[in-house]
Design a protein around this motif. Structure first.
Motif, PDB file in Angstrom:
ATOM      1  N   VAL A 125      35.657  40.648  34.553  1.00 20.05           N
ATOM      2  CA  VAL A 125      35.636  40.762  36.019  1.00 20.05           C
ATOM      3  C   VAL A 125      36.209  39.501  36.657  1.00 20.05           C
ATOM      4  N   HIS A 143      39.411  38.974  39.281  1.00 19.84           N
ATOM      5  CA  HIS A 143      39.386  38.237  40.544  1.00 19.84           C
ATOM      6  C   HIS A 143      40.384  37.082  40.534  1.00 19.84           C
ATOM      7  N   SER A 202      34.291  44.931  39.691  1.00 24.45           N
ATOM      8  CA  SER A 202      35.013  43.941  40.499  1.00 24.45           C
ATOM      9  C   SER A 202      35.123  44.353  41.963  1.00 24.45           C
TER      10      SER A 202
END
Length: 383
Positions: A75, A79, A104
């Motif tokens: 995740v 990002h 996410s």
């Protein structure tokens, strides 16, 4: 377009090789690829980075399932890199990619790539059975599941993959890297200290029950008396004299003078071109086995078991036999041997022509172009 490729691992294998081939040809003016391996860098990490493509690893152990900590790390990569699209590659990475994309909250489109066939789910390990069943349940949430094999595509649809979510892209082969070479046989025979007049039958595959090296050796024992000039070459991870199962089987079958266990090698184009007959004797699990197409590129005629799309690759320029049948394998080898050099050479030339016409990496219908077009179409329709 930034694409995050999430792959289970980067070790030696046909699926890993196919990813490398796509990355080596993908249009870098349109696509910005990043690779993340759930495991380590394997044998392809450095090669991919040499293409000026960043490679990240999460270093989970072999056989370990992606746990919440691993998913959270993935995740964070989503990002950090802000991909436009996430491409999973093989079962574990497919599920991890979908879970991480969901958590996410980015709504990044996710595709899966599957390079495995399932004639019978019971043949797989219980842990992989669970992964495949869970994948079937969650496949309705992804954009597309891409299959390298039509056989595999149909099998997965029967397991619950929505037909509208499945997409077929056959693998492609590098006809520049894999080429016929008479010098290759001479050098390999010299390396093995055997006569250059020897007939070489080869199997390139990692040591695994699905690859069925036992079947290969059983078949070898059936023809050595009639064809004493034949030598058998086995190449792949853990295919070494230190492998207890293989060494004992060779001893039991009295094949010590004609079987050569070469282990994992990085000169497979040379080894493949050295063969007189290439073999795929897998019992199950194959989708679109690259070693078959690579041998055909080298004008080496092939004997393959009827698993995945192996029969589709060879068409009428090779022999297709039932799996787990050493008598049928030995008979097919014998028929190839009886063709003589001229007959095998003619068949080999037809084999390369078949690859050039249908499965070349540099053709307009290559896997690279099909993946690129799929990515563009998905992003064009992105919500």
């Amino acid at each position: 377009m930034k694409i995050l490729f999430v792959i289970t691992g980067l070790g030696t294998g046909g699926a890993e090789m196919m990813l490398y081939k796509i990355l080596s040809r993908i249009n870098r003016d349109k696509f910005d690829p990043i690779v993340l391996s759930l495991m380590d860098r394997g044998t392809f990490g450095d090669r991919i980075e040499a293409l000026n493509i960043p490679v990240y690893t999460l270093n989970i152990g072999r056989g370990q399932l992606p746990n919440p900590q691993i998913i959270w790390k993935l995740v964070k990569h989503i990002h950090q890199h802000q991909p436009d699209l996430i491409q999973g590659w093989m079962y574990h990475a497919n599920l991890a990619a979908q879970a991480a994309s969901f958590l996410s909250l980015k709504k990044t489109p996710v595709l899966w790539s599957i390079h495995h066939s399932i004639p019978d789910l019971k043949l797989e390990k219980p842990s992989l059975q669970a992964i495949i069943k869970l994948s079937a349940l969650t496949s309705k949430f992804i954009k597309k599941a891409v299959f390298s094999s039509q056989t595999s595509q149909l099998q997965h649809q029967k397991l619950g993959y929505p037909p509208g979510k499945t997409y077929l892209i056959h693998d492609s082969f590098n006809t520049d890297l894999f080429q016929p070479s008479s010098e290759a046989k001479i050098s390999v025979c010299q390396e093995l200290n055997i006569s250059t007049e020897s007939l070489l039958i080869g199997l390139i595959a990692r040591f695994h029950p699905m690859k069925d090296q036992d079947n290969f050796l059983q078949a070898a024992s059936l023809i050595t008396n009639n064809y004493p000039e034949t030598h058998f070459i086995l190449v792949g991870p853990e295919v070494t004299p230190e492998n207890y199962f293989l060494s004992q089987k060779i001893k039991e079958l009295n094949l010590g003078n004609c079987v050569h266990l070469l282990g994992e090698r990085h000169d497979t184009p040379r080894l493949t071109a050295a063969l007189d007959i290439a073999t795929l004797c897998s019992a199950f699990g194959e989708a679109f086995p690259n070693v078959v197409g690579e041998a055909m590129c080298c004008e080496v005629p092939c004997v393959v078991t009827d698993v995945g799309d192996a029969g589709l690759i060879v068409g009428d320029v090779g022999k297709v036999i039932p799996p787990k049948n050493s008598e049928a394998l030995a008979k097919a080898w014998q028929e190839m041997i009886e063709l003589g050099n001229e007959g095998r050479n003619n068949l080999g030339r037809q084999a390369r022509e078949r690859i050039e016409q249908n499965f070349s990496l540099d053709s307009v219908n290559s896997a690279v172009h099909k993946y690129e077009n799929l990515y563009l179409s998905i992003l064009a329709n992105k919500n």
